[in-house]
Design an enzyme around this catalytic site. Structure first.
Site, PDB file in Angstrom:
ATOM      1  N   GLU A 196       0.830  -1.211   0.000  1.00 48.45           N
ATOM      2  CA  GLU A 196       0.000   0.000   0.000  1.00 48.45           C
ATOM      3  C   GLU A 196       0.863   1.260   0.000  1.00 48.45           C
ATOM      4  O   GLU A 196       0.564   2.237  -0.689  1.00 48.45           O
ATOM      5  CB  GLU A 196      -0.961  -0.007   1.198  1.00 48.45           C
ATOM      6  CG  GLU A 196      -1.930   1.150   1.130  1.00 48.45           C
ATOM      7  CD  GLU A 196      -3.215   0.947   1.913  1.00 48.45           C
ATOM      8  OE1 GLU A 196      -3.531  -0.201   2.266  1.00 48.45           O
ATOM      9  OE2 GLU A 196      -3.898   1.957   2.159  1.00 48.45           O
ATOM     10  N   ASP A 203      -4.182  -1.841  10.055  1.00 43.44           N
ATOM     11  CA  ASP A 203      -5.285  -2.478   9.332  1.00 43.44           C
ATOM     12  C   ASP A 203      -4.910  -3.877   8.842  1.00 43.44           C
ATOM     13  O   ASP A 203      -5.671  -4.833   8.992  1.00 43.44           O
ATOM     14  CB  ASP A 203      -5.707  -1.601   8.149  1.00 43.44           C
ATOM     15  CG  ASP A 203      -6.075  -0.193   8.578  1.00 43.44           C
ATOM     16  OD1 ASP A 203      -6.241   0.038   9.788  1.00 43.44           O
ATOM     17  OD2 ASP A 203      -6.183   0.685   7.699  1.00 43.44           O
TER      18      ASP A 203
HETATM   19  C1  GLA Z   1      -5.869   4.448   8.195  1.00 48.70           C
HETATM   20  C2  GLA Z   1      -4.491   3.789   8.060  1.00 48.70           C
HETATM   21  C3  GLA Z   1      -4.045   3.171   9.385  1.00 48.70           C
HETATM   22  C4  GLA Z   1      -4.168   4.181  10.527  1.00 48.70           C
HETATM   23  C5  GLA Z   1      -5.541   4.858  10.522  1.00 48.70           C
HETATM   24  C6  GLA Z   1      -5.645   5.967  11.545  1.00 48.70           C
HETATM   25  O1  GLA Z   1      -6.817   3.460   8.435  1.00 48.70           O
HETATM   26  O2  GLA Z   1      -4.505   2.777   7.072  1.00 48.70           O
HETATM   27  O3  GLA Z   1      -2.736   2.672   9.281  1.00 48.70           O
HETATM   28  O4  GLA Z   1      -3.146   5.124  10.479  1.00 48.70           O
HETATM   29  O5  GLA Z   1      -5.858   5.387   9.253  1.00 48.70           O
HETATM   30  O6  GLA Z   1      -5.543   5.471  12.831  1.00 48.70           O
END
Ligand code: GLA
Length: 379
Positions: free
Chosen positions: A154, A166
């Site tokens: 990503e 995530d």
């Molecule tokens: C997105 C990013 C995560 C994190 C959140 C905020 O989901 O993918 O890695 O930084 O924002 O907490």
């Protein structure tokens, strides 16, 4: 799904099915890329991929959501560049796998997802992780390496400088547990949540255009804060290392100071939330959620009118303990902690209020903590 696969590709010989969940983050927002703490849960909402070998050297991927088929020579995946297209997610993963020694084998893939896109429930990580499993097709890989590989895809291929949360929770999620992740050591422990509460995500149905660039800006602002703090305190490598006292002593200028304050206080809130959860202090948990939202709204400035409205409206409903925006922000979902018996009334009141204010119907998702990614046994 296998019937759809057969219709699409003419045969379902050798088909295997893989699933990776989306997530809702309970607390610890914008802390992961600052090497801090997060507390997400994996959801039942998930991306599922049916995959079978292809005999003609091609990699074909069909997205049901996009209603589009894409095709490449499997042997050329390692040298592809970003296309600015939904297929960048699976192709970025295939490219990273190829670089790690897992060559892309010719295959047909069908993607189906119940994770709403742009909702802040991590449809991207669900797609990356399910694609990784489909490409690996049983070839062994350490799960933490897999999470890092998907994150790398990503960051380097899609071009979004995200943290690890995530992808990590999509892989390590567990039924009935939240996952407390230390984003520096990359270790986790499972946190049992108290009984008698539920978490409900409410989708604002908006995704503001500036989300991507604002995220990158926050990452840079945090780095700038670390640069200044390091001049004063030896050993500060990330905002994770900074105490509230140190922050007060340095007085960083305006925006940088507010960003740092959010991260430092948010890390502390994750720990306090886990403690409150262990002692069953529901009121304290709820209060921390609201504090987190206020900090994201005023200090980190990643909320928006729709999310603020949903949080404030939630807090006026009986049986609600707390509420906050979840995920990157600028749209997407809020997460609300409430008594399970309050859910029907909550949905009714929030749907009505939100419709009147923004003329859109919000969507609701019950956040039952679910298992992480894996293969579905196919009969
Ligand atoms: C997105 C990013 C995560 C994190 C959140 C905020 O989901 O993918 O890695 O930084 O924002 O907490």
């Amino acid at each position: 799904m296998i019937d759809s696969f057969r219709t699409l590709f003419g045969s379902a010989d050798g088909v295997r099915v893989f699933r990776a969940p989306g997530r809702v983050n309970l607390i610890g927002e914008h802390t992961d890329y600052n090497m801090g703490f997060v507390l997400p849960v994996a959801l039942q909402l998930a991306t599922t991929i049916a995959a079978a070998p292809a005999r003609d050297g091609k990699l074909r991927i069909y997205s049901e959501h996009q209603r589009e088929m894409r095709e490449w020579n499997a042997a050329e995946i390692g040298c592809l560049e970003r296309a600015g297209h939904w297929s960048d997610y699976p192709i970025g993963v295939a490219r990273e796998l190829a670089r790690a020694g897992y060559a892309t084998r010719p295959a047909n893939l069908l993607i189906r997802s119940s994770v709403p896109e742009g909702s802040g429930l991590s449809s991207s990580a669900a797609l990356e992780v399910s694609a990784a499993l489909a490409f690996l097709r049983g070839r062994a890989m350490d799960p933490l390496d897999l999470a890092r590989l998907c994150q790398r895809a990503e960051v380097t291929f899609v071009g979004m400088p995200c943290g690890i949360m995530d992808q990590y929770v999509s892989i390590f999620g567990r039924a009935n547990s939240a996952v407390a992740i230390d984003c520096r050591s990359l270790e986790h422990r499972y946190v049992d949540l108290p009984s008698g509460i539920a978490f409900l995500a409410v989708n604002s149905m908006v995704k503001h255009a500036l989300a991507g660039s604002a995220y990158r800006k926050r990452v840079e602002e945090c780095a700038a804060a670390v640069e200044r703090l390091r001049q004063r305190f030896a050993g500060v490598e990330s905002l994770r290392d900074v105490t509230p006292q140190q922050l007060d002593a340095v007085e960083l200028p305006g925006v940088i100071g507010r960003r740092a304050r959010h991260v430092v206080t948010e890390n502390a809130r994750v720990e306090r939330f886990i403690e409150a959860s262990a002692s069953g202090d529901l009121a304290a948990m709820g209060k921390l959620l609201v504090e987190s939202h206020r900090s994201l709204r005023y200090d980190y400035e990643v909320s928006c009118a729709e999310l603020d409205f949903l949080v404030d409206a939630a807090l006026s409903v009986e049986g609600v303990y707390g509420s906050r925006m979840t995920g990157g922000g600028f749209g997407g979902c809020t997460v609300t902690m409430l008594s399970p018996t309050a859910i029907p009334r909550f949905r009714e009141e929030i749907a009505r209020a939100y419709q009147c204010e923004f003329h859109v119907a919000p969507a609701f998702y019950e956040c039952q903590p679910s298992a992480g990614a894996g293969e579905f046994p196919v009969a």
